[in-house]
Motif scaffolding. Structure first.
Motif, mmCIF file in Angstrom:
data_model
loop_
_atom_site.group_PDB
_atom_site.id
_atom_site.type_symbol
_atom_site.label_atom_id
_atom_site.label_comp_id
_atom_site.label_asym_id
_atom_site.label_seq_id
_atom_site.Cartn_x
_atom_site.Cartn_y
_atom_site.Cartn_z
ATOM 1 N N GLU A 182 12.454 -14.038 -7.813
ATOM 2 C CA GLU A 182 13.348 -14.419 -8.918
ATOM 3 C C GLU A 182 14.694 -13.977 -8.766
ATOM 4 O O GLU A 182 15.751 -14.733 -9.032
ATOM 5 N N CYS A 183 14.893 -12.877 -8.020
ATOM 6 C CA CYS A 183 16.260 -12.329 -7.766
ATOM 7 C C CYS A 183 16.963 -13.033 -6.587
ATOM 8 O O CYS A 183 18.054 -13.435 -6.872
ATOM 9 N N ALA A 184 15.878 -13.453 -5.656
ATOM 10 C CA ALA A 184 16.513 -13.978 -4.521
ATOM 11 C C ALA A 184 17.064 -15.495 -5.054
ATOM 12 O O ALA A 184 18.099 -16.074 -4.622
ATOM 13 N N ALA A 185 16.260 -16.218 -5.749
ATOM 14 C CA ALA A 185 16.562 -17.282 -6.063
ATOM 15 C C ALA A 185 17.807 -17.698 -7.216
ATOM 16 O O ALA A 185 18.366 -18.660 -7.035
ATOM 17 N N ALA A 186 17.858 -16.576 -8.019
ATOM 18 C CA ALA A 186 19.003 -16.664 -9.005
ATOM 19 C C ALA A 186 20.169 -16.439 -8.064
ATOM 20 O O ALA A 186 21.220 -16.991 -8.530
ATOM 21 N N TRP A 187 20.365 -15.612 -6.904
ATOM 22 C CA TRP A 187 21.346 -15.404 -6.282
ATOM 23 C C TRP A 187 21.624 -16.718 -5.570
ATOM 24 O O TRP A 187 22.958 -16.923 -5.475
ATOM 25 N N SER A 188 20.696 -17.379 -4.920
ATOM 26 C CA SER A 188 20.918 -18.598 -4.119
ATOM 27 C C SER A 188 21.595 -19.848 -5.113
ATOM 28 O O SER A 188 22.334 -20.687 -4.856
ATOM 29 N N ARG A 189 21.139 -19.516 -6.422
ATOM 30 C CA ARG A 189 21.740 -20.707 -7.369
ATOM 31 C C ARG A 189 23.145 -20.235 -8.066
ATOM 32 O O ARG A 189 23.862 -20.886 -8.904
ATOM 33 N N GLY A 190 23.622 -19.162 -7.611
ATOM 34 C CA GLY A 190 24.727 -18.248 -8.394
ATOM 35 C C GLY A 190 24.664 -18.107 -9.717
ATOM 36 O O GLY A 190 25.687 -18.049 -10.478
ATOM 37 N N GLU A 191 23.164 -17.803 -10.056
ATOM 38 C CA GLU A 191 22.802 -17.226 -11.502
ATOM 39 C C GLU A 191 22.569 -15.642 -11.488
ATOM 40 O O GLU A 191 21.738 -15.391 -12.426
ATOM 41 N N LEU A 192 22.768 -15.248 -10.460
ATOM 42 C CA LEU A 192 22.365 -13.600 -10.373
ATOM 43 C C LEU A 192 22.805 -13.020 -11.661
ATOM 44 O O LEU A 192 24.238 -12.882 -12.072
ATOM 45 N N THR A 193 21.918 -12.107 -12.436
ATOM 46 C CA THR A 193 22.401 -11.277 -13.342
ATOM 47 C C THR A 193 21.989 -9.822 -13.142
ATOM 48 O O THR A 193 20.899 -9.542 -12.567
ATOM 49 N N TRP A 194 22.500 -9.062 -13.834
ATOM 50 C CA TRP A 194 22.246 -7.459 -13.828
ATOM 51 C C TRP A 194 20.818 -7.474 -14.366
ATOM 52 O O TRP A 194 19.861 -6.569 -13.691
ATOM 53 N N ARG A 195 20.267 -8.400 -15.033
ATOM 54 C CA ARG A 195 18.706 -8.335 -15.421
ATOM 55 C C ARG A 195 17.842 -8.537 -14.157
ATOM 56 O O ARG A 195 16.808 -7.810 -14.009
ATOM 57 N N HIS A 196 18.307 -9.402 -13.341
ATOM 58 C CA HIS A 196 17.451 -9.733 -12.148
ATOM 59 C C HIS A 196 17.613 -8.501 -11.235
ATOM 60 O O HIS A 196 16.428 -8.053 -10.850
ATOM 61 N N ILE A 197 18.588 -7.852 -11.043
ATOM 62 C CA ILE A 197 18.680 -6.915 -10.139
ATOM 63 C C ILE A 197 17.788 -5.537 -10.509
ATOM 64 O O ILE A 197 17.073 -4.993 -10.029
ATOM 65 N N LEU A 198 17.909 -5.324 -11.835
ATOM 66 C CA LEU A 198 17.238 -4.045 -12.641
ATOM 67 C C LEU A 198 15.788 -4.528 -12.347
ATOM 68 O O LEU A 198 15.103 -3.470 -12.050
ATOM 69 N N THR A 199 15.420 -5.640 -12.864
ATOM 70 C CA THR A 199 14.100 -5.804 -13.053
ATOM 71 C C THR A 199 13.243 -5.793 -11.509
ATOM 72 O O THR A 199 12.022 -5.144 -11.406
ATOM 73 N N GLU A 200 13.982 -6.180 -10.333
ATOM 74 C CA GLU A 200 13.430 -5.963 -9.232
ATOM 75 C C GLU A 200 13.369 -4.524 -8.657
ATOM 76 O O GLU A 200 12.260 -4.218 -8.097
ATOM 77 N N GLU A 201 14.237 -3.797 -8.943
ATOM 78 C CA GLU A 201 14.156 -2.507 -8.745
ATOM 79 C C GLU A 201 13.349 -1.599 -9.568
ATOM 80 O O GLU A 201 12.469 -0.947 -9.078
#
Length: 216
Positions: free
Chosen positions: A51-70
Motif C-alpha cells: 500500500e505504501c509503495a503504491a501510494a508513492w508511485s501514484r504521488g499520494e503517499l501520506t504519513w498514514r501510509h508510512i507509519l502503518t508500514e512501520e
C-alpha cells in the motif's frame, strides 16, 4: 543550531514525548505485558508495504501510509532485537509526523494526562494501616484477569526500590511478590525452592561472580 521551541523542531517533539512518558509512569508505574507480536502479522505487514509503495508511485503517499508500514513491520517481529529496532523506527516516524504537523499548523502545548487517578497493587493490610494513621484510603478489588499484570508491575516496583536504596529489607517485599506470582501458577514456596535448587544443581548459582563476555 535548531531552535528548540520552533514549530517542527525535533527537540520540542522529543520533550513532549518525554513529558507524556513521565506522566504515564506517574499514573501507571512500570508496566510489563507480553509482546503479542509474531508471524501472524506478516501478511498484514506485506500488505502495508505494498500500500505504501503504491501510494508513492501514484504521488499520494501520506504519513498514514508510512507509519502503518512501520507499525505492522514491528508487529510481525518476534525476535527481541529485531522488534526493538522496528519499534524505534516506528517511534521515529511518529516523531517526524509530529514535526510535520508543527511546521504546518504551529506547535501546540502538549497536555499530559496527569488528571487521571493512579493506582497500584498493595499489601492486604495497607488500607487498615492508612486508616489507623487517620487517612481514608480508596480501594477496589482487582479482577482475576488483571492480577497477573498488576503483580508483574509490582515486581518491577519492588526491584526498583531495592536498586535505588540497596536496602536488603526491600528483598523481603520482592520475595512476597514472587510468592504471589508463583501462587498464580499453583506453585507453593516449597515447590519454588525445589525448582531453584534443581537449576542451581544443573547450572550453578551466582557465588563465583562469573561474568560472561558476549560476542559482538
Amino acid at each position: 543550531m535548531e531552535n528548540e521551541q520552533a514549530p517542527g523542531s525535533l527537540a520540542r517533539a522529543l520533550a513532549d514525548v518525554a513529558a507524556e512518558r513521565e506522566a504515564q509512569d506517574r499514573m501507571w508505574g512500570v508496566q510489563e505485558f507480553p509482546d503479542g507480536t509474531g508471524p501472524a502479522f506478516t501478511a498484514r505487514s506485506e500488505e502495508a508495504k505494498l500500500e505504501c509503495a503504491a501510494a508513492w508511485s501514484r504521488g499520494e503517499l501520506t504519513w498514514r501510509h508510512i507509519l502503518t508500514e512501520e507499525f505492522y513491520e514491528a508487529l510481525a517481529e518476534s525476535d527481541p532485537r529485531s522488534l526493538r529496532n522496528e519499534l524505534i523506527q516506528t517511534a521515529a516516524v511518529a516523531l517526524k509526523w509530529v514535526q510535520s504537523l508543527d511546521r504546518r499548523h504551529g506547535g501546540t502545548v502538549h497536555q499530559t494526562r496527569d488528571g487521571h487517578r493512579s493506582e497500584k497493587l498493595v499489601r492486604d493490610r495497607i488500607p487498615e494501616i492508612i486508616r489507623e494513621a487517620g487517612g481514608t484510603p480508596e480501594t477496589r478489588t482487582a479482577t482475576h484477569e488483571e492480577q497477573a499484570a498488576l503483580l508483574r508491575n509490582k515486581l518491577y516496583e519492588e526491584a526498583g526500590e531495592y536498586i535505588a536504596t540497596n536496602d536488603p529489607a526491600e528483598l523481603a517485599d520482592l520475595l512476597e511478590v514472587l510468592h504471589a506470582l508463583a501462587a498464580l501458577h499453583d506453585l507453593t514456596p516449597e515447590q519454588m525452592e525445589e525448582h531453584r535448587a534443581t537449576k542451581a544443581a544443573e547450572r550453578g548459582a551466582f557465588s563465583k561472580r562469573l561474568v560472561l563476555r558476549l560476542p559482538h
